[in-house]
Design a protein around this motif. Structure first.
Motif, PDB file in Angstrom:
ATOM      1  N   SER A  16       0.845  -1.181   0.000  1.00  0.00           N
ATOM      2  CA  SER A  16       0.000   0.000   0.000  1.00  0.00           C
ATOM      3  C   SER A  16       0.885   1.236   0.000  1.00  0.00           C
ATOM      4  O   SER A  16       1.959   1.259   0.574  1.00  0.00           O
ATOM      5  N   LEU A  17       0.367   2.218  -0.691  1.00  0.00           N
ATOM      6  CA  LEU A  17       1.193   3.403  -0.852  1.00  0.00           C
ATOM      7  C   LEU A  17       0.869   4.391   0.259  1.00  0.00           C
ATOM      8  O   LEU A  17      -0.289   4.653   0.542  1.00  0.00           O
ATOM      9  N   ALA A  18       1.895   4.853   0.811  1.00  0.00           N
ATOM     10  CA  ALA A  18       1.690   5.723   1.964  1.00  0.00           C
ATOM     11  C   ALA A  18       1.320   7.138   1.567  1.00  0.00           C
ATOM     12  O   ALA A  18       0.349   7.694   2.030  1.00  0.00           O
ATOM     13  N   SER A  19       2.022   7.638   0.566  1.00  0.00           N
ATOM     14  CA  SER A  19       1.808   9.050   0.244  1.00  0.00           C
ATOM     15  C   SER A  19       0.674   9.226  -0.762  1.00  0.00           C
ATOM     16  O   SER A  19       0.380   8.352  -1.556  1.00  0.00           O
ATOM     17  N   GLU A  20       0.019  10.405  -0.756  1.00  0.00           N
ATOM     18  CA  GLU A  20      -1.051  10.698  -1.702  1.00  0.00           C
ATOM     19  C   GLU A  20      -0.479  11.017  -3.068  1.00  0.00           C
ATOM     20  O   GLU A  20       0.504  11.751  -3.177  1.00  0.00           O
ATOM     21  N   VAL A 146      -5.636  10.603  -3.819  1.00  0.00           N
ATOM     22  CA  VAL A 146      -5.779  11.934  -3.226  1.00  0.00           C
ATOM     23  C   VAL A 146      -7.200  12.057  -2.705  1.00  0.00           C
ATOM     24  O   VAL A 146      -8.169  11.797  -3.418  1.00  0.00           O
ATOM     25  N   ARG A 147      -7.292  12.415  -1.450  1.00  0.00           N
ATOM     26  CA  ARG A 147      -8.565  12.372  -0.786  1.00  0.00           C
ATOM     27  C   ARG A 147      -9.652  13.179  -1.495  1.00  0.00           C
ATOM     28  O   ARG A 147     -10.769  12.703  -1.709  1.00  0.00           O
ATOM     29  N   ASP A 148      -9.300  14.409  -1.894  1.00  0.00           N
ATOM     30  CA  ASP A 148     -10.300  15.271  -2.531  1.00  0.00           C
ATOM     31  C   ASP A 148     -10.806  14.692  -3.844  1.00  0.00           C
ATOM     32  O   ASP A 148     -11.985  14.778  -4.168  1.00  0.00           O
TER      33      ASP A 148
END
Lengths: 610, 129
Positions: A16-20, A146-148
């Motif tokens: 799993s990728l940690a950064s966005e 990316v959350r948005d």
């Protein structure tokens, strides 16, 4: 749809990728990996796919594997796609075997999936990709965690989901054929014209065509439609063609020249009066064509005065959708029924008028004789007896006419009642012959009446019947026979009338034999003349009202006779004699049950009319 | 000299009533037939001043008979006398009223309805002749 595949993930281990990040991923291996990762991280997935997407999952081996993994992991999956006739079976499988929650959104083109935290979309239109090679895996996708972006795409999905309809409903509609077709508005008249022609050419079973106006018929004739209809209805193609159209002389001439009304084609034209079609209803402004109950073409006319098809029409609607086609069929059928009903009414009207004409002629003719002789009788004492007997003869004729008209009224209002008693048919016939012979001597001196049947004392035929009515019926048949046998203009250069009374012969056929036994035995009375026979034109409607070839008949006698015989449970018919001139009228009546027990013979009074 | 009248009516009683009534006036000599075909076969030019024709008759109706008679004798006056309804009168109007303007012989065609009293018949015939 990619998303769909994505769901499938499973045991592939992904980091799993940690950064966005948001990126485009190229190459089928990398794409596959990201899909697997997406599925692995997800518990709930929402996906959109175009109409190609459902089949792609099944066509590409790698994706198929992912499907079963999704199922194993129990991922909750919502899926919006365009369910069509072609992909419906894949959609059904997705629901049934992989627990997809599917909704249908007409024409959706989006291809993306969104989970709780990740977003995945194909970077090219799936449709384009798939058109070239049908089963290659997707080559590039856009990925984002990316959350948005993920939230935004969730929102997009929810708006599709809300607009979409449950797959079950759509699938049912497709399976029932309700939405198997499409509807298209055609704005270009020349295309409409081509389609019109092609549709009729393609007809296999049926063509329904409604012309709104005389001019529309003429315009469409000019572009060859009527010729095409004729070909469709020809023996070779056997398409049943039904046309409803107003007509005028020009149209009738065209139809005549094309020999369209020939009985050996399958073309039926119902004529409407143009006045009924110029009223302001929508039906009258459009030409309606329905072919094989599968396709309809409705053409709006904008200027009926134009002679050219292209100039006269506006837009057209072509539809293969079942509900649309069915509505046009029902419009056509309603109109066609209305036309038929109208025709029936007209025929009825015509018969009514005909009856009034005939009846009034029949009343006025004897009235004329009575008026005339009554005025003359005083001036001519030497002809007193002769004139009085003419007056009485004509009065009788009026009397008979009155009775006939009353009888018809009774028959039609079903109030003709029978006073049945057991009577000896032979005696009745013999008595009638005696009556007629005395009458004949004055009018047709050379005419003979022959009787062939048992005499009253031996082997009488007993029937249970209304004496007066049977008398009336035989009298009528006898006087017809005499009328047509005797040559009226040569002062009684007579013919021969013969009456046969026999037990009805049993038919050789054993089945009939059984039936007859159940019905009981029958007696048959046949009356033959050697006149000119029954005109073939009148034969089929001989026993209907107003059928007459005689100049002195109302055409009521045989109608009444038939009603009388049938009311007694008998049958009446007529045929031209096979071995020569003249005709034979026959009827049967059931013999009385006590016939065979030789009960004391009823000595019936000989059937004189008192 | 007595005027001569031809009566053709397939009803024997009517033919005979018309004949007797017209002869009783002492003005006319009448020949009557109940069969249009035999009437036609003995028809000669200038034999009659007036023909009284029934319309509804077997074998040949009054209008057909009229055409045949006119071919033989175009001066004869004709009076139709029918018990049949409006249809025949409509046809009569179609056949004869249009002709009046250009065909003088058509003015010699008349139309009467049965039943007619003896007095009316005699009066009409007097008028026509």
């Amino acid at each position: 749809m990619l998303v769909t595949y994505i769901l499938l993930c499973g045991y592939f281990i992904c980091t799993s990728l940690a950064s966005e990040r948001t990126e485009v991923i190229y190459g089928s291996d990398k794409v596959m990996n990201i899909i697997i990762q997406f599925l692995f991280n997800a518990n709930k997935i929402s996906s959109c796919g175009d109409y190609k997407a459902p089949s792609v999952v099944f066509e590409i081996e790698e994706y198929k594997k992912l499907l079963s993994d999704i199922k194993k992991r129990g991922i909750k999956l919502r899926y919006v796609t365009d369910i069509t006739k072609d992909n419906v079976k894949y959609c059904r499988d997705l629901i049934e075997f992989f627990a997809y929650d599917i909704r249908h959104l007409e024409g959706i083109k989006a291809n993306f999936s969104v989970s709780e935290t990740e977003y995945l979309a194909s970077a090219a239109l799936l449709e384009e990709q798939m058109q070239q090679q049908s089963s290659i895996p997707i080559q590039q996708v856009i990925y984002s965690n990316v959350r948005d972006i993920v939230e935004q795409q969730k929102y997009v999905f929810e708006s599709f989901w809300d607009k979409a309809i449950p797959a079950e409903r759509r699938i049912r509609e497709i399976e029932e054929g309700i939405v198997s077709g499409s509807t298209e508005v055609i704005q270009i008249p020349s295309r409409t014209k081509e389609l019109f022609i092609d549709l009729i050419k393609s007809a296999k079973q049926e063509v329904l065509l409604l012309f709104p106006t005389v001019n529309s018929f003429l315009r469409e004739e000019r572009i060859g439609i009527i010729q095409l209809l004729k070909e469709a209805g020809s023996i070779g193609r056997k398409v049943r063609v039904r046309v409803v159209s107003p007509t005028n002389n020009t149209i009738e001439k065209i139809l005549q020249n094309m020999q369209i009304d020939k009985p050996d084609n399958f073309l039926d034209i119902q004529r409407v009066e143009e006045t009924t079609t110029t009223s302001e209803t929508n039906v009258n402004t459009v030409t309606i064509l329905v072919v094989d109950r599968k396709a309809s073409l409705v053409i709006e006319k904008v200027d009926d005065s134009k002679l050219d098809f292209i100039d006269a029409i506006g837009s057209a609607t072509y539809s293969t959708s079942k509900p649309t086609v069915l509505s046009y069929i029902s419009i056509f059928e309603n109109l066609s029924n209305q036309v038929k009903l109208n025709e029936k009414l007209k025929t009825h009207d015509k018969m009514q008028k005909e009856f009034i004409n005939v009846a009034s002629h029949e009343m006025k003719t004897p009235t004329q004789a009575i008026i005339g002789y009554s005025a003359l009788v005083q001036k001519h004492p030497e002809k007193r007896d002769e004139m009085l007997s003419a007056i009485s003869r004509n009065a009788d004729r009026l009397h008979k006419l009155t009775n006939d008209i009353l009888d018809v009224t009774r028959i039609e209002s079903q109030t003709l009642s029978l006073n049945k008693e057991v009577i000896n048919l032979n005696d009745l016939v013999i008595g009638l012959i005696e009556d007629f012979e005395s009458q004949i001597q004055t009018e047709h001196s050379n005419l003979q009446i022959l009787y062939d049947g048992p005499k009253s004392s031996d082997n009488p035929f007993l029937i249970e019947a209304d004496r007066g009515r049977i008398n009336q019926c035989i009298s009528n048949l006898l006087s017809n026979a005499i009328k047509f046998s005797a040559n009226e203009y040569s002062d009684g250069d007579g013919g021969t009338v013969s009456i046969t009374v026999t037990k009805e012969e049993k038919n050789g056929n054993s089945d009939n034999h059984n039936i007859r036994r159940i019905q009981g035995e029958q007696v048959r009375v046949s009356i033959s003349d050697n006149g000119e026979g029954i005109h073939p034109e009148i034969l089929p409607r001989l026993f209907t009202k107003f059928a007459t070839k005689s100049e002195t008949g109302t055409g009521l006698g045989l109608y009444i006779s038939k009603s009388i015989i049938e009311a007694h449970g008998g049958r009446i018919w007529a045929e031209n004699n096979k071995d020569g001139e003249g005709a034979t009228f026959s009827f049967t009546l059931p013999l009385h049950k006590k016939q065979h027990q030789q009960l004391p013979v009823y000595r019936t009074r000989v059937g004189h009319k008192q | 000299m007595k005027k001569r009248i031809l009566v053709i009516d397939d009803e024997k009683d009517n033919a005979s009533v018309f004949s007797i009534a017209l002869e009783d006036t002492g003005l006319y000599e009448v020949n009557s037939f109940i069969n249009p075909i035999s009437a036609l076969s003995s028809f000669r030019p200038n034999a009659y001043d007036l023909a009284i024709l029934d319309i509804k008759m077997p074998k040949m109706n009054g209008y057909e008979l009229y055409e045949k008679i006119k071919n033989i004798d175009d001066k004869i006056k004709v009076c139709f006398l029918t018990a049949f309804g409006e249809g025949y009168h409509e046809e009569f109007k179609r056949r004869f009223q249009g002709r009046r303007a250009d065909n003088s012989s058509a003015t010699h065609v008349h139309f009467l309805r049965k039943p007619i009293t003896i007095d009316d018949l005699v009066e009409k015939v007097n008028e026509i002749i």
